[in-house]
Design an enzyme around this catalytic site. Sequence first.
Site, mmCIF file in Angstrom:
data_model
loop_
_atom_site.group_PDB
_atom_site.id
_atom_site.type_symbol
_atom_site.label_atom_id
_atom_site.label_comp_id
_atom_site.label_asym_id
_atom_site.label_seq_id
_atom_site.Cartn_x
_atom_site.Cartn_y
_atom_site.Cartn_z
ATOM 1 N N GLN A 66 0.855 -1.203 0.000
ATOM 2 C CA GLN A 66 0.000 0.000 0.000
ATOM 3 C C GLN A 66 0.884 1.244 0.000
ATOM 4 O OE1 GLN A 66 -2.102 -0.796 3.741
ATOM 5 N NE2 GLN A 66 -0.919 0.788 4.793
ATOM 6 N N GLY A 67 0.232 2.389 -0.130
ATOM 7 C CA GLY A 67 0.946 3.662 -0.013
ATOM 8 C C GLY A 67 2.020 3.849 -1.076
ATOM 9 N N ILE A 68 3.146 4.435 -0.654
ATOM 10 C CA ILE A 68 4.216 4.798 -1.592
ATOM 11 C C ILE A 68 4.821 3.552 -2.250
ATOM 12 C CG2 ILE A 68 6.494 5.889 -1.773
ATOM 13 C CD1 ILE A 68 5.609 7.653 0.705
ATOM 14 N N TYR A 125 11.078 8.399 15.329
ATOM 15 C CA TYR A 125 10.957 8.358 13.862
ATOM 16 C C TYR A 125 12.092 9.162 13.222
ATOM 17 C CZ TYR A 125 8.782 8.646 9.215
ATOM 18 O OH TYR A 125 8.525 8.553 7.869
ATOM 19 N N ARG A 177 2.139 22.599 7.194
ATOM 20 C CA ARG A 177 3.614 22.497 7.233
ATOM 21 C C ARG A 177 4.215 22.652 5.846
ATOM 22 N NH1 ARG A 177 4.451 17.059 10.834
ATOM 23 N NH2 ARG A 177 3.757 16.097 8.913
ATOM 24 N N PRO A 209 -2.506 5.049 3.496
ATOM 25 C CA PRO A 209 -3.396 4.496 4.526
ATOM 26 C C PRO A 209 -2.908 4.782 5.946
ATOM 27 C CG PRO A 209 -3.132 2.938 2.740
ATOM 28 C CD PRO A 209 -2.188 4.058 2.446
ATOM 29 N N SER A 210 -1.613 4.672 6.184
ATOM 30 C CA SER A 210 -1.141 4.888 7.565
ATOM 31 C C SER A 210 -1.222 6.363 7.961
ATOM 32 C CB SER A 210 0.283 4.360 7.755
ATOM 33 O OG SER A 210 1.218 5.174 7.104
ATOM 34 N N ARG A 258 -2.817 7.802 11.382
ATOM 35 C CA ARG A 258 -2.130 8.735 12.300
ATOM 36 C C ARG A 258 -3.014 9.939 12.586
ATOM 37 N NH1 ARG A 258 2.017 6.982 9.275
ATOM 38 N NH2 ARG A 258 2.215 8.676 7.782
ATOM 39 N N ASP A 315 5.687 -7.543 0.695
ATOM 40 C CA ASP A 315 5.070 -6.889 1.847
ATOM 41 C C ASP A 315 4.761 -7.987 2.859
ATOM 42 O OD1 ASP A 315 3.419 -3.926 2.122
ATOM 43 O OD2 ASP A 315 2.864 -5.488 3.546
HETATM 44 P P1 NAD Z 1 1.958 2.800 4.869
HETATM 45 O O1 NAD Z 1 2.601 3.165 6.165
HETATM 46 O O2 NAD Z 1 0.510 3.091 4.711
HETATM 47 O O3 NAD Z 1 2.188 1.251 4.582
HETATM 48 C C1 NAD Z 1 3.325 0.595 5.065
HETATM 49 C C2 NAD Z 1 3.436 -0.773 4.438
HETATM 50 O O4 NAD Z 1 4.528 -1.422 5.088
HETATM 51 C C3 NAD Z 1 2.210 -1.657 4.654
HETATM 52 O O5 NAD Z 1 1.811 -2.242 3.428
HETATM 53 C C4 NAD Z 1 2.722 -2.722 5.632
HETATM 54 O O6 NAD Z 1 2.089 -3.972 5.509
HETATM 55 C C5 NAD Z 1 4.205 -2.776 5.280
HETATM 56 N N1 NAD Z 1 5.020 -3.351 6.357
HETATM 57 C C6 NAD Z 1 4.937 -3.068 7.677
HETATM 58 N N2 NAD Z 1 5.804 -3.825 8.365
HETATM 59 C C7 NAD Z 1 6.460 -4.595 7.449
HETATM 60 C C8 NAD Z 1 7.466 -5.586 7.552
HETATM 61 N N3 NAD Z 1 7.965 -5.955 8.738
HETATM 62 N N4 NAD Z 1 7.916 -6.164 6.410
HETATM 63 C C9 NAD Z 1 7.407 -5.814 5.211
HETATM 64 N N5 NAD Z 1 6.438 -4.886 5.057
HETATM 65 C C10 NAD Z 1 5.969 -4.289 6.167
HETATM 66 O O7 NAD Z 1 2.763 3.421 3.646
HETATM 67 P P2 NAD Z 1 3.464 4.865 3.489
HETATM 68 O O8 NAD Z 1 2.838 5.872 4.403
HETATM 69 O O9 NAD Z 1 3.518 5.099 2.047
HETATM 70 O O10 NAD Z 1 4.930 4.637 4.086
HETATM 71 C C11 NAD Z 1 5.913 3.898 3.384
HETATM 72 C C12 NAD Z 1 7.274 4.415 3.790
HETATM 73 O O11 NAD Z 1 7.348 5.808 3.489
HETATM 74 C C13 NAD Z 1 7.625 4.279 5.268
HETATM 75 O O12 NAD Z 1 8.990 3.946 5.394
HETATM 76 C C14 NAD Z 1 7.374 5.678 5.805
HETATM 77 O O13 NAD Z 1 8.146 5.969 6.953
HETATM 78 C C15 NAD Z 1 7.814 6.512 4.627
HETATM 79 N N6 NAD Z 1 7.284 7.874 4.609
HETATM 80 C C16 NAD Z 1 5.948 8.078 4.591
HETATM 81 C C17 NAD Z 1 5.470 9.384 4.591
HETATM 82 C C18 NAD Z 1 3.986 9.670 4.609
HETATM 83 O O14 NAD Z 1 3.608 10.812 4.925
HETATM 84 N N7 NAD Z 1 3.139 8.736 4.249
HETATM 85 C C19 NAD Z 1 6.360 10.468 4.591
HETATM 86 C C20 NAD Z 1 7.730 10.207 4.595
HETATM 87 C C21 NAD Z 1 8.179 8.904 4.596
#
Ligand code: NAD
Length: 245
Positions: free
Chosen positions: A16-18, A147, A205, A183-184, A188, A37
């Site tokens: 999911q997500g990025i 974080y 921000r 999704p996350s 939050r 994943d």
């Molecule tokens: P998310 O947090 O919604 O999804 C995270 C994904 O990671 C999920 O599919 C989950 O199943 C998977 N995951 C969790 N634990 C795992 C494990 N042990 N092994 C394999 N997969 C696992 O997605 P997001 O918000 O796009 O975040 C992805 C990354 O981008 C993270 O590293 C996050 O810190 C970083 N990030 C996110 C943001 C933001 O605002 N969303 C900003 C900066 C950085």
Amino acid sequence: MQRLAGKRALITAAGQGIGRATALRLAEEGAEVLATDINEAALAEIAGTPGITTKVLNVLDPEAVKEAIAAAGRIDILFNCAGVVHAGDILTSTEDDWDFAFNLNAKAMYRMIRAVLPGMVAQGGGSIINMASVAGPLTAPPNRFIYSASKAAVGGLTKSVAQDYVKQGIRCNAVCPGTVDSPSLHQRLRDTGNYEAALEAFIARQPMGRIGKPEEIAAMVAYLAADESAYTTGQLLALDGGWTI
Ligand code: NAD
């Protein structure tokens, strides 16, 4: 564009997500993508997409990582996306919180890179992209103590790998997003108890007045994965709507 034709990519947290947006983008650009994943149900939603193969992989499990890399064959692109956002300041965070976040955000990247690197060196090249954040390497938002510390570690890890393997044709860069819709993120925002107020504060921000789209981060990862970025290594690239101008 087919910038990645003939390349094989492995992505963590592609459910999911990025991570998911990047799996879709790299496949669109012609890469053969192994989307991994811990969440099988999330992976099922992209299984069947042309160019994408899915595999359950928990990056916290050293044996599973070793087996997955051994079975994967050639890997030209590694996108280490798995990570967790921990909320709290230094006095409200525990050592267990620290260990969990550092294991997932930093140590798992070390583990993945250590597993993939020998193959990349043997084949004479590869591009590693790590998921950092503006939080840590570039600034420190409130209430993100662990974080930010763990994502700053990603910055150091990225530069160190880039430095040590530059002569072997390996590139290692990190992307540093501001707040991105995922999704996350919505979880939050709900966790704050006031979704609307928290969303407004997050948007404020970023001088551009909006949060980012996963596809915008995926586009940068695709660039860093492609030979087009061949002169770039060891860099922490911010995509943050102007947050860190
Ligand atoms: P998310 O947090 O919604 O999804 C995270 C994904 O990671 C999920 O599919 C989950 O199943 C998977 N995951 C969790 N634990 C795992 C494990 N042990 N092994 C394999 N997969 C696992 O997605 P997001 O918000 O796009 O975040 C992805 C990354 O981008 C993270 O590293 C996050 O810190 C970083 N990030 C996110 C943001 C933001 O605002 N969303 C900003 C900066 C950085």
